[in-house]
Design an enzyme around this catalytic site. Structure first.
Site, mmCIF file in Angstrom:
data_model
loop_
_atom_site.group_PDB
_atom_site.id
_atom_site.type_symbol
_atom_site.label_atom_id
_atom_site.label_comp_id
_atom_site.label_asym_id
_atom_site.label_seq_id
_atom_site.Cartn_x
_atom_site.Cartn_y
_atom_site.Cartn_z
ATOM 1 N N SER A 104 -3.367 -8.243 2.894
ATOM 2 C CA SER A 104 -3.555 -8.054 4.336
ATOM 3 C C SER A 104 -3.995 -9.358 5.003
ATOM 4 C CB SER A 104 -4.566 -6.941 4.593
ATOM 5 O OG SER A 104 -4.093 -5.739 4.030
ATOM 6 N N HIS A 162 0.854 -1.205 0.000
ATOM 7 C CA HIS A 162 0.000 0.000 0.000
ATOM 8 C C HIS A 162 0.887 1.252 0.000
ATOM 9 C CE1 HIS A 162 -3.129 -2.680 2.145
ATOM 10 N NE2 HIS A 162 -3.666 -2.364 0.982
ATOM 11 N N LYS A 179 -15.978 -7.428 5.350
ATOM 12 C CA LYS A 179 -14.753 -7.581 6.164
ATOM 13 C C LYS A 179 -14.996 -7.179 7.609
ATOM 14 C CE LYS A 179 -11.458 -7.130 2.388
ATOM 15 N NZ LYS A 179 -10.331 -6.408 1.787
ATOM 16 N N ARG A 196 -2.248 -5.498 -8.329
ATOM 17 C CA ARG A 196 -1.056 -6.307 -8.039
ATOM 18 C C ARG A 196 -0.808 -7.354 -9.105
ATOM 19 N NH1 ARG A 196 -3.300 -8.355 -2.611
ATOM 20 N NH2 ARG A 196 -5.115 -8.142 -3.967
#
Ligand code: COA
Length: 165
Positions: free
Chosen positions: A131, A20, A44, A93
Site C-alpha cells: 500500500s 489483498h 500508521k 508475499r
C-alpha cells in the site's frame, strides 16, 4: 464448535490492493465466512478514513461468497472473539514478510491461545505490491491501475493530489 467457520482478515487496507483481493478470494474458498476487518496499526496514519476504507472493501468484495467487511478498535484477539472467528488470515508475499508475521501470530496466540493464524500466499504477480508503494506512485502521478481495483484508483489519485497542492 460453530458449524460455520469464520475467519477474520485484518489489515490497514490503505488502500486495499489487488493483492489483498487475491488473498480474500483464496480465503473465501477455505472458510464459510470471511470478515475483512480494518484494524488500527499504531504506527500508521492512513490517507483514507475508516468509513472510506469500509466503502472500498464493500465495493470490491461484493459478489465474493461469504465475505463481509467490518472494523475494530483495539486488539485483534478481541476482534477474533467478537466476530466469532476460528482463524486469522494473513498474506505472506515474500520471505521478508515472514519475521513480522511470525512474531505477530505468536504474540496473538500468547494473548489468546485459541487464536490461530493461517498464512496464504498471494499470486506472485502481487508479491511486490504494498500500500505504501501504491500511495507513493499515485502521489507522483504514476499508473497504479495494475495494482489497485479500478473503483479505488481514481479516488486515491484525487486524494493524494489534493494533499500535494
Ligand atoms: N497484497 C498487497 N499488499 C499486501 C498484502 C497483499 N496480499 N499483504 C500485505 N500487504 C501489505 C500491505 O499493503 C501493507 O503495506 P504497507 O505497510 O506499505 O501499508 C503491509 O503489507 C502490511 O499491512 P496490512 O496487511 O494491512 O497489516 P498491518 O501490518 O498494517 O497490520 C493490523 C494491521 C490491523 C492487522 C495489526 O496492526 C493489528 O492487529 N492491530 C490491532 C492491534 C493489535 O492487536 N496489536 C497487536 C498485534 S500482535
Amino acid at each position: 464448535m460453530p458449524l460455520e467457520r469464520t475467519a477474520i482478515y485484518p489489515g490497514t487496507f490503505d488502500p486495499v490492493t489487488n493483492g489483498h483481493l487475491d488473498v480474500v478470494r483464496r480465503a473465501s474458498r477455505l472458510f464459510d465466512r470471511i470478515v475483512v476487518a480494518i484494524g488500527t496499526h499504531s504506527g500508521k496514519r492512513p490517507v483514507f478514513t475508516v468509513p472510506e476504507r469500509l466503502a472500498h472493501l464493500r465495493q470490491i468484495c461484493q459478489g465474493i461468497p461469504g465475505v463481509t467487511v467490518g472494523s475494530f478498535d483495539g486488539l485483534l484477539t478481541r476482534a477474533v472473539r467478537d466476530f466469532g472467528a476460528v482463524a486469522v488470515i494473513r498474506g505472506l508475499r515474500a520471505v521478508s514478510d515472514f519475521e513480522y508475521e511470525f512474531q505477530m501470530a505468536l504474540m496473538n496466540r500468547e494473548l489468546s491461545p485459541q487464536c490461530e493464524t493461517v498464512f496464504l500466499m498471494p499470486s506472485p504477480e502481487y508479491s511486490f505490491v504494498s500500500s505504501t508503494m501504491i500511495r507513493e506512485i499515485a502521489r507522483f502521478g504514476g499508473d497504479i491501475s495494475p495494482f489497485v481495483p479500478p473503483e479505488i484508483c481514481e479516488q486515491l489519485q484525487r486524494r493524494l493530489q489534493e494533499g500535494t497542492r
